[in-house]
Scaffold this motif. Structure first.
Motif, mmCIF file in Angstrom:
data_model
loop_
_atom_site.group_PDB
_atom_site.id
_atom_site.type_symbol
_atom_site.label_atom_id
_atom_site.label_comp_id
_atom_site.label_asym_id
_atom_site.label_seq_id
_atom_site.Cartn_x
_atom_site.Cartn_y
_atom_site.Cartn_z
ATOM 1 N N ALA A 17 0.832 -1.204 0.000
ATOM 2 C CA ALA A 17 0.000 0.000 0.000
ATOM 3 C C ALA A 17 0.869 1.257 0.000
ATOM 4 O O ALA A 17 0.575 2.218 -0.715
ATOM 5 C CB ALA A 17 -0.934 -0.006 1.203
ATOM 6 N N LEU A 18 1.938 1.263 0.784
ATOM 7 C CA LEU A 18 2.837 2.418 0.815
ATOM 8 C C LEU A 18 3.542 2.606 -0.526
ATOM 9 O O LEU A 18 3.731 3.743 -0.984
ATOM 10 C CB LEU A 18 3.870 2.259 1.938
ATOM 11 N N SER A 25 1.634 9.251 -6.106
ATOM 12 C CA SER A 25 1.780 10.642 -5.686
ATOM 13 C C SER A 25 2.841 11.397 -6.485
ATOM 14 O O SER A 25 3.016 12.587 -6.291
ATOM 15 C CB SER A 25 2.115 10.718 -4.198
ATOM 16 N N GLU A 26 3.536 10.715 -7.385
ATOM 17 C CA GLU A 26 4.518 11.404 -8.223
ATOM 18 C C GLU A 26 3.792 12.399 -9.118
ATOM 19 O O GLU A 26 2.704 12.139 -9.602
ATOM 20 C CB GLU A 26 5.270 10.410 -9.101
ATOM 21 N N SER A 27 4.428 13.521 -9.332
ATOM 22 C CA SER A 27 3.799 14.507 -10.205
ATOM 23 C C SER A 27 3.900 14.050 -11.649
ATOM 24 O O SER A 27 4.903 13.478 -12.070
ATOM 25 C CB SER A 27 4.464 15.870 -10.040
ATOM 26 N N LEU A 28 2.853 14.305 -12.402
ATOM 27 C CA LEU A 28 2.809 13.883 -13.797
ATOM 28 C C LEU A 28 3.881 14.591 -14.608
ATOM 29 O O LEU A 28 4.585 13.989 -15.405
ATOM 30 C CB LEU A 28 1.428 14.160 -14.377
ATOM 31 N N LEU A 29 4.030 15.881 -14.390
ATOM 32 C CA LEU A 29 5.005 16.647 -15.159
ATOM 33 C C LEU A 29 6.433 16.217 -14.842
ATOM 34 O O LEU A 29 7.253 16.059 -15.737
ATOM 35 C CB LEU A 29 4.831 18.142 -14.897
ATOM 36 N N GLY A 30 6.720 16.008 -13.579
ATOM 37 C CA GLY A 30 8.077 15.632 -13.184
ATOM 38 C C GLY A 30 8.499 14.286 -13.741
ATOM 39 O O GLY A 30 9.599 14.139 -14.273
#
Length: 81
Positions: A17-18, A25-30
């Motif tokens: 789960a973690l 939670s990673e940003s799409l742009l990054g």
């Protein structure tokens, strides 16, 4: 820590789960920019083969230039600019 199999199963489920939360939670742009940078730098070329590395870099740069030129030409033909 006990040797209870249920506890080991719960620990594995919690870890999974973690990992999902971290991945989601990673940003799409990054993440997209990182993959694009790896792609255009030729990171997937075989190690030690400089000709293959530079061939990929040049080819991918020319393809990007071609896409930009074609997009401009299409916009010009459709009278967007």
């Amino acid at each position: 820590m006990s040797n209870d199999p249920r506890e080991a199963g719960r620990a594995a489920e919690s870890k999974a789960a973690l990992d999902r939360v971290k991945r989601d939670s990673e940003s799409l742009l990054g993440s997209s920019m990182g993959r694009a940078a790896d792609h255009f730098s030729g990171a997937d070329a075989p190690e030690g083969d400089k000709v293959e590395l530079w061939g990929r870099r040049i080819g991918r740069s020319l393809s990007l230039l071609g896409v930009i030129v074609l997009a401009w030409w299409l916009g010009h033909q459709l009278k967007f600019w």
